[in-house]
Design a protein around this motif. Structure first.
Motif, PDB file in Angstrom:
ATOM      1  N   PHE A 203       0.842  -1.195   0.000  1.00  0.00           N
ATOM      2  CA  PHE A 203       0.000   0.000   0.000  1.00  0.00           C
ATOM      3  C   PHE A 203       0.880   1.249   0.000  1.00  0.00           C
ATOM      4  N   ASP A 204       0.392   2.294  -0.676  1.00  0.00           N
ATOM      5  CA  ASP A 204       1.123   3.572  -0.685  1.00  0.00           C
ATOM      6  C   ASP A 204       0.815   4.412   0.553  1.00  0.00           C
ATOM      7  N   ALA A 205      -0.363   4.244   1.126  1.00  0.00           N
ATOM      8  CA  ALA A 205      -0.750   5.035   2.299  1.00  0.00           C
ATOM      9  C   ALA A 205      -1.748   4.236   3.117  1.00  0.00           C
ATOM     10  N   HIS A 206      -1.844   4.590   4.393  1.00  0.00           N
ATOM     11  CA  HIS A 206      -2.739   3.892   5.330  1.00  0.00           C
ATOM     12  C   HIS A 206      -3.646   4.943   5.956  1.00  0.00           C
ATOM     13  N   LEU A 207      -4.909   4.998   5.511  1.00  0.00           N
ATOM     14  CA  LEU A 207      -5.872   5.964   6.014  1.00  0.00           C
ATOM     15  C   LEU A 207      -6.822   5.255   6.969  1.00  0.00           C
ATOM     16  N   THR A 208      -7.050   5.857   8.130  1.00  0.00           N
ATOM     17  CA  THR A 208      -7.887   5.200   9.138  1.00  0.00           C
ATOM     18  C   THR A 208      -9.295   5.790   9.147  1.00  0.00           C
ATOM     19  N   LYS A 209     -10.258   4.915   9.362  1.00  0.00           N
ATOM     20  CA  LYS A 209     -11.655   5.322   9.500  1.00  0.00           C
ATOM     21  C   LYS A 209     -11.913   5.759  10.939  1.00  0.00           C
ATOM     22  N   PRO A 210     -12.878   6.627  11.163  1.00  0.00           N
ATOM     23  CA  PRO A 210     -13.601   7.369  10.128  1.00  0.00           C
ATOM     24  C   PRO A 210     -12.747   8.513   9.582  1.00  0.00           C
ATOM     25  N   ILE A 211     -12.872   8.776   8.303  1.00  0.00           N
ATOM     26  CA  ILE A 211     -12.092   9.845   7.675  1.00  0.00           C
ATOM     27  C   ILE A 211     -13.057  10.873   7.110  1.00  0.00           C
ATOM     28  N   ASN A 212     -12.720  12.145   7.251  1.00  0.00           N
ATOM     29  CA  ASN A 212     -13.648  13.153   6.746  1.00  0.00           C
ATOM     30  C   ASN A 212     -13.485  13.302   5.236  1.00  0.00           C
ATOM     31  N   ARG A 213     -14.486  13.856   4.630  1.00  0.00           N
ATOM     32  CA  ARG A 213     -14.568  13.928   3.171  1.00  0.00           C
ATOM     33  C   ARG A 213     -13.391  14.703   2.571  1.00  0.00           C
ATOM     34  N   GLU A 214     -13.083  15.856   3.160  1.00  0.00           N
ATOM     35  CA  GLU A 214     -12.016  16.677   2.590  1.00  0.00           C
ATOM     36  C   GLU A 214     -10.675  15.945   2.619  1.00  0.00           C
ATOM     37  N   ALA A 215     -10.386  15.262   3.757  1.00  0.00           N
ATOM     38  CA  ALA A 215      -9.116  14.545   3.860  1.00  0.00           C
ATOM     39  C   ALA A 215      -9.035  13.416   2.844  1.00  0.00           C
ATOM     40  N   LEU A 216     -10.139  12.701   2.642  1.00  0.00           N
ATOM     41  CA  LEU A 216     -10.148  11.600   1.673  1.00  0.00           C
ATOM     42  C   LEU A 216      -9.918  12.115   0.262  1.00  0.00           C
ATOM     43  N   ILE A 217     -10.642  13.146  -0.139  1.00  0.00           N
ATOM     44  CA  ILE A 217     -10.512  13.676  -1.496  1.00  0.00           C
ATOM     45  C   ILE A 217      -9.112  14.245  -1.711  1.00  0.00           C
ATOM     46  N   THR A 218      -8.597  14.956  -0.706  1.00  0.00           N
ATOM     47  CA  THR A 218      -7.251  15.540  -0.829  1.00  0.00           C
ATOM     48  C   THR A 218      -6.198  14.452  -0.994  1.00  0.00           C
ATOM     49  N   GLU A 219      -6.311  13.375  -0.201  1.00  0.00           N
ATOM     50  CA  GLU A 219      -5.340  12.281  -0.287  1.00  0.00           C
ATOM     51  C   GLU A 219      -5.395  11.623  -1.664  1.00  0.00           C
ATOM     52  N   CYS A 220      -6.584  11.372  -2.159  1.00  0.00           N
ATOM     53  CA  CYS A 220      -6.717  10.764  -3.493  1.00  0.00           C
ATOM     54  C   CYS A 220      -6.147  11.687  -4.569  1.00  0.00           C
ATOM     55  N   ALA A 221      -6.446  12.990  -4.469  1.00  0.00           N
ATOM     56  CA  ALA A 221      -5.945  13.939  -5.471  1.00  0.00           C
ATOM     57  C   ALA A 221      -4.425  13.996  -5.474  1.00  0.00           C
ATOM     58  N   GLN A 222      -3.820  13.955  -4.288  1.00  0.00           N
ATOM     59  CA  GLN A 222      -2.353  14.004  -4.219  1.00  0.00           C
ATOM     60  C   GLN A 222      -1.723  12.783  -4.872  1.00  0.00           C
ATOM     61  N   TRP A 223      -2.292  11.593  -4.644  1.00  0.00           N
ATOM     62  CA  TRP A 223      -1.713  10.394  -5.245  1.00  0.00           C
ATOM     63  C   TRP A 223      -1.999  10.324  -6.735  1.00  0.00           C
ATOM     64  N   LEU A 224      -3.162  10.808  -7.164  1.00  0.00           N
ATOM     65  CA  LEU A 224      -3.453  10.828  -8.599  1.00  0.00           C
ATOM     66  C   LEU A 224      -2.548  11.802  -9.339  1.00  0.00           C
ATOM     67  N   ALA A 225      -2.090  12.840  -8.641  1.00  0.00           N
ATOM     68  CA  ALA A 225      -1.197  13.811  -9.279  1.00  0.00           C
ATOM     69  C   ALA A 225       0.132  13.181  -9.663  1.00  0.00           C
ATOM     70  N   HIS A 226       0.504  12.071  -8.989  1.00  0.00           N
ATOM     71  CA  HIS A 226       1.765  11.398  -9.327  1.00  0.00           C
ATOM     72  C   HIS A 226       1.652  10.569 -10.604  1.00  0.00           C
ATOM     73  N   VAL A 227       0.431  10.304 -11.042  1.00  0.00           N
ATOM     74  CA  VAL A 227       0.228   9.459 -12.221  1.00  0.00           C
ATOM     75  C   VAL A 227      -0.137  10.354 -13.394  1.00  0.00           C
ATOM     76  N   ARG A 228       0.840  10.646 -14.256  1.00  0.00           N
ATOM     77  CA  ARG A 228       0.599  11.502 -15.414  1.00  0.00           C
ATOM     78  C   ARG A 228      -0.189  10.733 -16.475  1.00  0.00           C
ATOM     79  N   PRO A 229      -0.940  11.432 -17.324  1.00  0.00           N
ATOM     80  CA  PRO A 229      -1.771  10.732 -18.308  1.00  0.00           C
ATOM     81  C   PRO A 229      -1.004   9.748 -19.177  1.00  0.00           C
TER      82      PRO A 229
END
Length: 525
Positions: free
Chosen positions: A488-514
């Motif tokens: 796994f690249d990261a370990h996120l614990t529940k419960p997680i708030n919406r902003e933190a989840l979206i921000t974490e996903c956006a940061q990891w997606l930014a590493h994957v160029r088209p």
């Protein structure tokens, strides 16, 4: 014995009965072979007491070589034997004590293991439903979405949210206490921005301060360094506890936070934070138990203000782990001052600003009048995400968060179904599809048929290099290590708030160029 009592007797008069017949047989055989027998013999005195003699025995032969009698030279060694017996007894006692201590240690270790398992299971079982409770409460009270709830109903939802958050904090505090007691709570020594952390904490506390009609202000020494060596997470945790307590116990009053550094020894500097309030204060008697676990100043305080009494205990232990200390002084009805002192090392280990950006008064005014700025959350437009989650409530909630941010979400209930969704023939062991269907995978850990650890290991073994995030209720320290170790690249614990989840996903997606996404299929088996 007197001399006349012994004349005409042989050695058997002194026989104690301690030695077996084989002992005497070996002695006589040795003597008859012409050897000198040497050994320790236990004799019995006339009064019946036993005594030990170091004995040397040699046969006396006549002119024909026949054994007529023998001579024995004996040295009383009773004192030595008693000392040896005492030492042997002491060693036996020590060995017994060691065995008992080992048994106790084994029992204690087993008890700690069972306690850790219980805490881990308790945490997991509570965090899983708390994800749904807090998440759906957020959706009902979402200011960005039209709601059909009336004012009273919204207040009910806020009550659910507030008490759910309190329960989650209690779980986190209990886990921290357990980790501290087990020596498993570790601290870092990395670059830390103390002023930035203080700003964040005070901005977060502004809402709580307004609710209690508390004036919240701070003073920062203009010679503060920009960066120090410490643990930013634990430093923030201490400040949150101290400032939160000060606000809670000072309704209608004032809370002031002062921060400065000082050279306590030649080229050894220390950071000091004072959190002063004008609240109810603490009596001298109550001060003695202030930092104990599950302790508050008094039962009356607990009934009036609530809380578990864990915050100050955890803060003091964290301060000690950082190499510093947490102290307090107070007077009833006059307020309290809690002082956190943390060593920050030599002058050259800190990063100093070129010049002070503002005065203390300007900073104080800015904080007291300005509202914290919240940048808009990032978007996940056109991102394809695979959500691997077995709980239906959490499936709907997390998928809603992701889709509202623009992502396309596919949901499966376990690791086996996740692999089948990625293969051309829909089997677990089949070839991956020529065009990879997902940009990012979010996976739970505890699932039926195939858990998250197994899924991550198989994906990495077969060449999947995309972002793979664990979103789980497993919140113990070793859980994160295990997640990262299997891929796994990261370990996120529940419960997680919406902003933190979206921000974490956006940061990891930014590493994957088209272009990397398009060529991903060429690198997987």
């Amino acid at each position: 014995y007197h001399r006349e009592e012994l004349i005409g007797q042989d050695h058997r008069i002194l026989n104690s009965g301690v030695h077996p017949r084989s002992f005497w047989k070996e002695m006589y055989q040795s003597i008859l072979r012409g050897e000198v027998w040497r050994g320790d013999v236990c004799n019995r005195a006339k009064d019946g007491s036993r005594y030990w003699v170091d004995t040397a025995v040699k046969a006396i032969r006549d002119e024909t070589g026949r054994v007529r009698n023998f001579v024995a030279i004996r040295l009383d060694i009773t004192a030595r034997k008693e000392a040896e017996q005492a030492l042997l007894h002491a060693n036996q006692n020590l060995e017994g004590a060691t065995r008992r201590a080992n048994d106790l240690a084994a029992h204690a270790e087993e008890a700690n293991r069972l306690k850790s398992e219980f805490l881990a299971n308790m945490s997991h079982e509570i965090r899983t439903p708390m994800t749904a409770i807090l998440g759906y409460a957020d959706l009902l009270s979402d200011n960005d979405q039209p709601s059909k709830l009336n004012h009273d109903q919204l207040e009910y939802v806020k009550t659910i949210r507030r008490n759910g958050t309190h329960l989650l904090k209690l779980i986190n505090d209990i886990l921290d206490v357990s980790k501290i007691a087990a020596g498993k709570l570790l601290v870092e020594q990395i670059e830390t921005d103390p002023v930035g952390i203080l700003h964040d904490v005070l901005e977060t506390m502004q809402v709580k301060a307004r609710e209690g009609e508390v004036s919240l202000r701070f003073e920062i020494d203009t010679s503060m360094p920009r960066l120090i060596q410490s643990d930013p997470t634990r430093f923030r945790q201490i400040l949150v506890n101290l400032v939160g307590n000060a606000i809670k116990f000072s309704p209608g009053g004032e809370v002031t936070v002062r921060m400065a550094v000082d050279e306590v020894e030649p080229n050894q500097w220390s950071l000091q934070v004072d959190v002063a309030d004008t609240g109810i204060g603490i009596s001298e008697e109550d001060m003695s138990r202030l930092f104990g676990a599950f302790r508050q100043a008094s039962a009356g305080v607990s009934r009036q203000f609530g809380g578990t009494g864990l915050g100050l205990h955890i803060s003091q232990q964290l301060a000690l782990l950082l190499g510093g200390e947490l102290a307090a002084r107070s007077r009833p009805d006059k307020g309290s001052v809690f002082t956190l002192t943390v060593p920050v090392g030599p002058y050259e280990s800190m990063v100093w600003p070129a010049a002070a950006s503002s005065t203390v008064e300007e900073r104080t005014t800015t904080l007291r009048t300005a509202e914290p700025a919240h940048p808009p959350p990032p978007r996940l437009d056109r991102a394809s995400i695979l959500l691997v989650e077995d709980g239906e409530d959490n499936q709907r909630l997390i998928a809603h968060y992701l889709r509202a941010a623009g992502a396309e979400v596919t949901i499966v209930g376990n690791g086996r179904l996740a692999l089948e969704a990625m293969t051309a023939d829909g089997s677990v062991g089949g070839q991956f599809k020529s065009e990879l269907p997902f940009d990012l995978i979010l996976s739970d850990i505890q699932m039926p048929e195939m858990d998250g650890y197994t899924l991550a290991a198989r994906l990495r073994t077969r060449g999947w290099t995309g972002p793979l995030l664990a979103l789980t209720a497993n919140a113990m320290p070793l859980d994160e290590d295990q997640s990262l170790s299997v891929g796994f690249d990261a370990h996120l614990t529940k419960p997680i708030n919406r902003e933190a989840l979206i921000t974490e996903c956006a940061q990891w997606l930014a590493h994957v160029r088209p272009n990397e996404r398009e060529s991903e299929s060429a690198r997987v088996l």
